[in-house]
Design a protein around this motif. Sequence first.
Motif, PDB file in Angstrom:
ATOM      1  N   LYS A  35       0.625 -39.034  38.409  1.00  0.00           N
ATOM      2  CA  LYS A  35       0.100 -40.238  37.759  1.00  0.00           C
ATOM      3  C   LYS A  35      -1.343 -40.031  37.313  1.00  0.00           C
ATOM      4  O   LYS A  35      -1.748 -40.502  36.236  1.00  0.00           O
ATOM      5  CB  LYS A  35       0.167 -41.410  38.739  1.00  0.00           C
ATOM      6  N   LEU A  36      -2.124 -39.314  38.108  1.00  0.00           N
ATOM      7  CA  LEU A  36      -3.513 -39.053  37.730  1.00  0.00           C
ATOM      8  C   LEU A  36      -3.595 -38.160  36.493  1.00  0.00           C
ATOM      9  O   LEU A  36      -4.449 -38.356  35.631  1.00  0.00           O
ATOM     10  CB  LEU A  36      -4.250 -38.405  38.902  1.00  0.00           C
ATOM     11  N   ARG A  37      -2.701 -37.171  36.422  1.00  0.00           N
ATOM     12  CA  ARG A  37      -2.672 -36.316  35.224  1.00  0.00           C
ATOM     13  C   ARG A  37      -2.211 -37.109  34.006  1.00  0.00           C
ATOM     14  O   ARG A  37      -2.693 -36.884  32.890  1.00  0.00           O
ATOM     15  CB  ARG A  37      -1.753 -35.121  35.472  1.00  0.00           C
ATOM     16  N   GLU A  38      -1.274 -38.019  34.219  1.00  0.00           N
ATOM     17  CA  GLU A  38      -0.786 -38.840  33.115  1.00  0.00           C
ATOM     18  C   GLU A  38      -1.894 -39.722  32.540  1.00  0.00           C
ATOM     19  O   GLU A  38      -2.014 -39.886  31.320  1.00  0.00           O
ATOM     20  CB  GLU A  38       0.377 -39.708  33.600  1.00  0.00           C
ATOM     21  N   LYS A  39      -2.720 -40.281  33.426  1.00  0.00           N
ATOM     22  CA  LYS A  39      -3.821 -41.147  32.994  1.00  0.00           C
ATOM     23  C   LYS A  39      -5.085 -40.350  32.661  1.00  0.00           C
ATOM     24  O   LYS A  39      -6.086 -40.946  32.229  1.00  0.00           O
ATOM     25  CB  LYS A  39      -4.144 -42.161  34.092  1.00  0.00           C
ATOM     26  N   ASN A  40      -5.046 -39.030  32.874  1.00  0.00           N
ATOM     27  CA  ASN A  40      -6.207 -38.172  32.633  1.00  0.00           C
ATOM     28  C   ASN A  40      -7.424 -38.690  33.395  1.00  0.00           C
ATOM     29  O   ASN A  40      -8.528 -38.822  32.848  1.00  0.00           O
ATOM     30  CB  ASN A  40      -6.507 -38.097  31.135  1.00  0.00           C
ATOM     31  N   LEU A  41      -7.217 -38.988  34.679  1.00  0.00           N
ATOM     32  CA  LEU A  41      -8.253 -39.583  35.515  1.00  0.00           C
ATOM     33  C   LEU A  41      -8.684 -38.575  36.575  1.00  0.00           C
ATOM     34  O   LEU A  41      -7.850 -37.984  37.258  1.00  0.00           O
ATOM     35  CB  LEU A  41      -7.726 -40.852  36.194  1.00  0.00           C
ATOM     36  N   SER A  42      -9.977 -38.369  36.703  1.00  0.00           N
ATOM     37  CA  SER A  42     -10.527 -37.496  37.726  1.00  0.00           C
ATOM     38  C   SER A  42     -11.512 -38.283  38.564  1.00  0.00           C
ATOM     39  O   SER A  42     -11.763 -39.473  38.316  1.00  0.00           O
ATOM     40  CB  SER A  42     -11.206 -36.270  37.101  1.00  0.00           C
ATOM     41  N   TRP A  43     -12.109 -37.620  39.562  1.00  0.00           N
ATOM     42  CA  TRP A  43     -13.060 -38.309  40.418  1.00  0.00           C
ATOM     43  C   TRP A  43     -14.312 -38.714  39.654  1.00  0.00           C
ATOM     44  O   TRP A  43     -15.053 -39.610  40.074  1.00  0.00           O
ATOM     45  CB  TRP A  43     -13.445 -37.417  41.598  1.00  0.00           C
ATOM     46  N   LYS A  44     -14.547 -38.099  38.502  1.00  0.00           N
ATOM     47  CA  LYS A  44     -15.709 -38.462  37.690  1.00  0.00           C
ATOM     48  C   LYS A  44     -15.511 -39.780  36.954  1.00  0.00           C
ATOM     49  O   LYS A  44     -16.477 -40.367  36.460  1.00  0.00           O
ATOM     50  CB  LYS A  44     -16.009 -37.359  36.671  1.00  0.00           C
ATOM     51  N   ASN A  45     -14.246 -40.235  36.838  1.00  0.00           N
ATOM     52  CA  ASN A  45     -13.950 -41.427  36.041  1.00  0.00           C
ATOM     53  C   ASN A  45     -13.755 -42.677  36.883  1.00  0.00           C
ATOM     54  O   ASN A  45     -13.264 -43.677  36.371  1.00  0.00           O
ATOM     55  CB  ASN A  45     -12.682 -41.189  35.199  1.00  0.00           C
ATOM     56  N   ILE A  46     -14.117 -42.634  38.155  1.00  0.00           N
ATOM     57  CA  ILE A  46     -13.962 -43.832  38.987  1.00  0.00           C
ATOM     58  C   ILE A  46     -14.932 -44.919  38.531  1.00  0.00           C
ATOM     59  O   ILE A  46     -14.560 -46.073  38.337  1.00  0.00           O
ATOM     60  CB  ILE A  46     -14.183 -43.494  40.472  1.00  0.00           C
ATOM     61  N   PHE A  47     -16.195 -44.530  38.371  1.00  0.00           N
ATOM     62  CA  PHE A  47     -17.235 -45.476  37.949  1.00  0.00           C
ATOM     63  C   PHE A  47     -17.740 -45.121  36.560  1.00  0.00           C
ATOM     64  O   PHE A  47     -17.704 -43.969  36.148  1.00  0.00           O
ATOM     65  CB  PHE A  47     -18.418 -45.466  38.928  1.00  0.00           C
ATOM     66  N   LEU A  58     -23.444 -49.811  37.950  1.00  0.00           N
ATOM     67  CA  LEU A  58     -22.117 -49.208  37.843  1.00  0.00           C
ATOM     68  C   LEU A  58     -21.053 -50.281  37.643  1.00  0.00           C
ATOM     69  O   LEU A  58     -21.244 -51.449  38.014  1.00  0.00           O
ATOM     70  CB  LEU A  58     -21.778 -48.412  39.116  1.00  0.00           C
ATOM     71  N   LYS A  59     -19.945 -49.870  37.076  1.00  0.00           N
ATOM     72  CA  LYS A  59     -18.750 -50.702  37.029  1.00  0.00           C
ATOM     73  C   LYS A  59     -17.528 -49.801  37.144  1.00  0.00           C
ATOM     74  O   LYS A  59     -17.599 -48.605  36.847  1.00  0.00           O
ATOM     75  CB  LYS A  59     -18.684 -51.524  35.740  1.00  0.00           C
ATOM     76  N   LEU A  60     -16.426 -50.353  37.599  1.00  0.00           N
ATOM     77  CA  LEU A  60     -15.191 -49.586  37.729  1.00  0.00           C
ATOM     78  C   LEU A  60     -14.577 -49.359  36.353  1.00  0.00           C
ATOM     79  O   LEU A  60     -14.566 -50.258  35.510  1.00  0.00           O
ATOM     80  CB  LEU A  60     -14.195 -50.318  38.627  1.00  0.00           C
TER      81      LEU A  60
END
Length: 225
Positions: A56-68, A37-39
Amino acid sequence: MELIETFLNYQENIKRCVCIIYDPLRSGQGVLALKALKLSEGFMELYRTQNFTGEKLREKNLSWKNIFEEIPVKVSNSALVSSLMNELEPETPATQCDFDRLVLSTNPFMEQNLEFLIECMDDLSMEQQKFQYYYRNLSRQQAQQQAWLQKRRTENAARRVSGEEPLPEEEPNNAVFKTLLEPSRLDSYLINNQISNYCGQVNGLLDRVSVNCISWMRSTKSRAM
């Protein structure tokens, strides 16, 4: 959190850095449990600013699936190594590890993963309570702000009638307009990621049991014929 902080330091200094995760318990059952894995870049950018608000999470389109980000792992030996191993052990005796792989019982693994799932669900429930408390306070504050503004506008209307200067409708020092800090969503994202991993392991165990049962039924049927 300790893994992420350590990994972040390594990944900032070593560009091709990965985290190798190995599960000896599953590997002892004949399944090589190896993962790299990597971040993700988006997660590292937010982690540096520690700004894990919903906006901020919606702006970056980041969810818990995108951590690693998972990196494919391929394990292989060279032809010379394989030849050497065959020469060193022409008649390899069966070891205890080989016998352990024949044990198809998944009770210990299933029980352990379910216990971890229960713990994660409790942690996730506590995180949800934090957000419920925050949104209740935010709703209460908005109602107080509207009431205060209505009262001030009524007062200003009366002051205009009497020829007096109206009072300002914005007072930054007023406690009613104090900004409420939104709780960080980082912990809930990490917990969701853990829940997903445990569910994946449970599904893998169930699939393995199903395959073994089908194989046993086919072999039994063949012997009967």
